[in-house]
Write a protein that holds these residues in place. Sequence first.
Motif, mmCIF file in Angstrom:
data_model
loop_
_atom_site.group_PDB
_atom_site.id
_atom_site.type_symbol
_atom_site.label_atom_id
_atom_site.label_comp_id
_atom_site.label_asym_id
_atom_site.label_seq_id
_atom_site.Cartn_x
_atom_site.Cartn_y
_atom_site.Cartn_z
ATOM 1 N N ASN A 1 6.532 -4.833 42.714
ATOM 2 C CA ASN A 1 5.832 -5.025 43.963
ATOM 3 C C ASN A 1 4.522 -4.232 43.929
ATOM 4 O O ASN A 1 4.441 -3.167 43.314
ATOM 5 N N LYS A 2 3.490 -4.728 44.599
ATOM 6 C CA LYS A 2 2.168 -4.100 44.502
ATOM 7 C C LYS A 2 2.144 -2.676 45.051
ATOM 8 O O LYS A 2 1.257 -1.886 44.718
ATOM 9 N N ASN A 3 3.143 -2.349 45.899
ATOM 10 C CA ASN A 3 3.197 -0.996 46.458
ATOM 11 C C ASN A 3 4.236 -0.116 45.768
ATOM 12 O O ASN A 3 4.465 1.009 46.196
ATOM 13 N N ALA A 4 4.869 -0.624 44.736
ATOM 14 C CA ALA A 4 5.893 0.146 44.026
ATOM 15 C C ALA A 4 5.269 0.917 42.878
ATOM 16 O O ALA A 4 4.141 0.660 42.462
ATOM 17 N N GLU A 5 6.041 1.841 42.361
ATOM 18 C CA GLU A 5 5.593 2.649 41.216
ATOM 19 C C GLU A 5 6.655 2.621 40.129
ATOM 20 O O GLU A 5 7.841 2.744 40.427
ATOM 21 N N PRO A 6 6.206 2.503 38.836
ATOM 22 C CA PRO A 6 4.815 2.341 38.395
ATOM 23 C C PRO A 6 4.394 0.872 38.425
ATOM 24 O O PRO A 6 5.226 -0.025 38.480
ATOM 25 N N GLN A 7 3.104 0.628 38.368
ATOM 26 C CA GLN A 7 2.556 -0.713 38.280
ATOM 27 C C GLN A 7 2.585 -1.179 36.816
ATOM 28 O O GLN A 7 2.591 -0.355 35.888
ATOM 29 N N PRO A 8 2.603 -2.497 36.577
ATOM 30 C CA PRO A 8 2.706 -3.014 35.199
ATOM 31 C C PRO A 8 1.615 -2.512 34.260
ATOM 32 O O PRO A 8 1.837 -2.425 33.044
ATOM 33 N N ASP A 9 0.411 -2.202 34.807
ATOM 34 C CA ASP A 9 -0.668 -1.746 33.932
ATOM 35 C C ASP A 9 -0.671 -0.231 33.724
ATOM 36 O O ASP A 9 -1.584 0.319 33.110
ATOM 37 N N SER A 10 0.357 0.439 34.234
ATOM 38 C CA SER A 10 0.431 1.889 34.092
ATOM 39 C C SER A 10 0.710 2.280 32.643
ATOM 40 O O SER A 10 1.383 1.555 31.899
ATOM 41 N N ASP A 11 0.198 3.436 32.247
ATOM 42 C CA ASP A 11 0.484 3.913 30.888
ATOM 43 C C ASP A 11 1.911 4.413 30.762
ATOM 44 O O ASP A 11 2.336 4.808 29.679
ATOM 45 N N ARG A 12 2.660 4.370 31.871
ATOM 46 C CA ARG A 12 4.089 4.725 31.818
ATOM 47 C C ARG A 12 4.966 3.521 31.482
ATOM 48 O O ARG A 12 6.186 3.645 31.357
ATOM 49 N N VAL A 13 4.349 2.348 31.339
ATOM 50 C CA VAL A 13 5.085 1.115 31.052
ATOM 51 C C VAL A 13 4.773 0.660 29.630
ATOM 52 O O VAL A 13 3.605 0.584 29.237
ATOM 53 N N SER A 14 5.821 0.340 28.848
ATOM 54 C CA SER A 14 5.615 -0.129 27.476
ATOM 55 C C SER A 14 6.700 -1.124 27.099
ATOM 56 O O SER A 14 7.778 -1.164 27.716
ATOM 57 N N GLN A 15 6.397 -1.914 26.074
ATOM 58 C CA GLN A 15 7.362 -2.912 25.588
ATOM 59 C C GLN A 15 8.006 -2.419 24.307
ATOM 60 O O GLN A 15 7.347 -1.820 23.452
ATOM 61 N N ILE A 16 9.324 -2.665 24.173
ATOM 62 C CA ILE A 16 10.079 -2.244 22.999
ATOM 63 C C ILE A 16 10.760 -3.458 22.385
ATOM 64 O O ILE A 16 10.728 -4.565 22.937
ATOM 65 N N ASP A 17 11.394 -3.265 21.235
ATOM 66 C CA ASP A 17 12.034 -4.377 20.518
ATOM 67 C C ASP A 17 13.432 -4.698 21.022
ATOM 68 O O ASP A 17 13.986 -5.739 20.691
ATOM 69 N N GLY A 18 14.019 -3.818 21.798
ATOM 70 C CA GLY A 18 15.363 -4.085 22.302
ATOM 71 C C GLY A 18 16.190 -2.827 22.366
ATOM 72 O O GLY A 18 15.772 -1.751 21.921
ATOM 73 N N VAL A 19 17.369 -2.956 22.934
ATOM 74 C CA VAL A 19 18.328 -1.860 23.035
ATOM 75 C C VAL A 19 19.633 -2.331 22.406
ATOM 76 O O VAL A 19 20.144 -3.401 22.747
ATOM 77 N N ALA A 20 20.142 -1.569 21.487
ATOM 78 C CA ALA A 20 21.350 -1.975 20.763
ATOM 79 C C ALA A 20 22.547 -2.068 21.692
ATOM 80 O O ALA A 20 22.719 -1.249 22.600
ATOM 81 N N ALA A 21 23.354 -3.085 21.475
ATOM 82 C CA ALA A 21 24.618 -3.188 22.190
ATOM 83 C C ALA A 21 25.544 -2.066 21.728
ATOM 84 O O ALA A 21 25.399 -1.533 20.624
ATOM 85 N N GLY A 22 26.481 -1.701 22.545
ATOM 86 C CA GLY A 22 27.368 -0.590 22.221
ATOM 87 C C GLY A 22 28.746 -1.048 21.806
ATOM 88 O O GLY A 22 29.065 -2.240 21.801
ATOM 89 N N ASP A 23 29.566 -0.087 21.447
ATOM 90 C CA ASP A 23 30.935 -0.374 21.046
ATOM 91 C C ASP A 23 31.800 -0.705 22.254
ATOM 92 O O ASP A 23 31.621 -0.150 23.340
ATOM 93 N N ASP A 24 32.717 -1.627 22.073
ATOM 94 C CA ASP A 24 33.741 -1.895 23.070
ATOM 95 C C ASP A 24 34.922 -0.975 22.758
ATOM 96 O O ASP A 24 35.575 -1.117 21.726
ATOM 97 N N LEU A 25 35.196 -0.030 23.650
ATOM 98 C CA LEU A 25 36.282 0.926 23.414
ATOM 99 C C LEU A 25 37.641 0.396 23.863
ATOM 100 O O LEU A 25 38.618 1.131 23.828
ATOM 101 N N SER A 26 37.696 -0.882 24.293
ATOM 102 C CA SER A 26 38.977 -1.436 24.748
ATOM 103 C C SER A 26 40.096 -1.264 23.723
ATOM 104 O O SER A 26 41.213 -0.870 24.079
ATOM 105 N N PRO A 27 39.857 -1.548 22.430
ATOM 106 C CA PRO A 27 40.935 -1.352 21.453
ATOM 107 C C PRO A 27 41.417 0.100 21.387
ATOM 108 O O PRO A 27 42.615 0.364 21.256
ATOM 109 N N PHE A 28 40.488 1.042 21.467
ATOM 110 C CA PHE A 28 40.859 2.453 21.458
ATOM 111 C C PHE A 28 41.697 2.797 22.683
ATOM 112 O O PHE A 28 42.721 3.483 22.586
#
Length: 579
Positions: free
Chosen positions: A341-368
């Motif tokens: 939103n235009k009044n929210a923080e941070p804005q898309p052009d902020s230097d606090r916003v960046s693009q990454i390649d992804g976040v790895a999925a984690g282990d399913d501990l159900s078997p444990f």
Amino acid sequence: MPTWGGNDQRGQGDVIALMLLLAITVVGASAIVAFGGDAIGGIQSSATTGAAEQSMTQFDSKASLVAHGDSDAQRVRLTGSGSATRAVEADAGWMNVTIRNTTDDEVTTVLTNTTLGAVTYRDGDTVVAYQGGGVWRRTGGGSTMVSPPEFHYRGTTLTLPLVTVSGDARLGESVRVTRSNDSTAVYPDPNATNRTNPLDEGKVVIVVRSEFYRAWGQFFAERTRGSVSIDDANGTATIELQTPTDLEPVQAALTSRAVGDEITLSGTGNSNVWIDSYNSSNGPYSDSSSTNGTVVTAGSIDLSANGKILGNVRSGGSVNLQTSNGNITGTVEHTTGYSANKNAEPQPDSDRVSQIDGVAAGDDLSPFVRSRLDAIESDNDNGDTSAIAENGGEYSLNFSADDTATLSGEDGTDYYLSDIDMRNGEELVIDTADASEVEIAVGQRVSLAGTKIRIEGGGVVRFYVTGDITLDGANVSVPNERSRQHWMYGTSNTDVDISGGSRFVGVLYVTGDDGGDNAFTIKQSDVYGGVVAGGMDIENGGTVHYDRALGVEQVVPVDADIPRITYLHVSITEIEVDD
């Protein structure tokens, strides 16, 4: 004048008795013919099915000799009912083996997609079959394994010498088994650069489609304790084995490692959704509160009305900040997009916003979790306490006159409860003064309504729960809010609902399947510690205070048995069966 009665009446009685005896004899004989015939038929059917299973098991043994090169040919007699149909069903079932990455669960390598085929014995609604190197039986009541398939899992090594079947569509009672060709090495493959051992990333996924898919799934679960799922609609069983990775400590207030799931933070009016942190190593929240309430997910994040994250966001999908009074005080890392939103923080052009390649999925501990529950259910310390009562094989808390139950013990103490259902001011005290760790397995749900669980001492308490976790106006406390002393694990089937002004200190580790099969909701309640789950809804007045002391804590006990795979050996051999 003659006298009537006396001996004549007795004579009539003898005739009547004889007639009754004959009638009873006829009825009894008819019943024996009717019911005895059914019983004899059942015995005969059971005997012929047993003979078919025994001969199919012998076929399995001789087929293995041929498939693995110990014999050029073998002949086997398939006994059983003379009216049964024996055949090679060359198109029966398939097995798919792939390697997938843990970032987005995408297939990186298809090792094989192979039709299995089967040698079948069909007699009415009973089927006995050789498939995949094992023998299976199916009746109207479902499928079972008679002898195991060619699937060997030991330690971190999986060996899968897959045997497929071709041959005559119709067989007699005597069949001949030969090898169609030499075995084909699938993995490792010396001619392919990316098919070598040891495996260092990703996960191995094996899917079997079969008439006996439920028995396959049961075999997978018992043999590997890996993550097994059953798809009744498609008739498949799936097993997943993870390559060795260190379980990361809980490093965020909210962590979702399930690809495709969404974390939603949505307050209303004056009921904010609030994410921040504290450090129990320096004292309780009141003395050490701060920002750094990080949120990490392999999926997406949607932050709407009155949602505030005092910390960083890292997303394997998109981040949407669609509210004027929403706020993320730290950095925003996204994979597929960021909108605000235009009044929210941070804005898309902020230097606090960046693009990454992804976040790895984690282990399913159900078997444990299921493994620990099975172990504790079969061997526990219930007999050493009066706080647990047994009734008809069910184990429940036994509260004293003041509505309190106390569990304690020395190192290695563990307890089994069928469920925990506490209401109306009841309190469970877990005293760890003489134990560094106490484990409690719960076979079904944990339901706390207006009640308390209080952990005393400096030891760690671990709950393993296979059912749902519901807290309504409950208080789960640890001295000085040291969340690392309390871990409550669930499975991919566990739904969590925390509401009604509840207060929970500890870690909720409820790993979900991709796609968000389990629900997780926090509303008008506080969590001190950390949450690891699939999709999450943090609603009106839901707050999570991340305990930064968790950042160096072991997620599971050091000696935990979590199914892994390091070495993989897959080959395919086709055998031919004919008369």
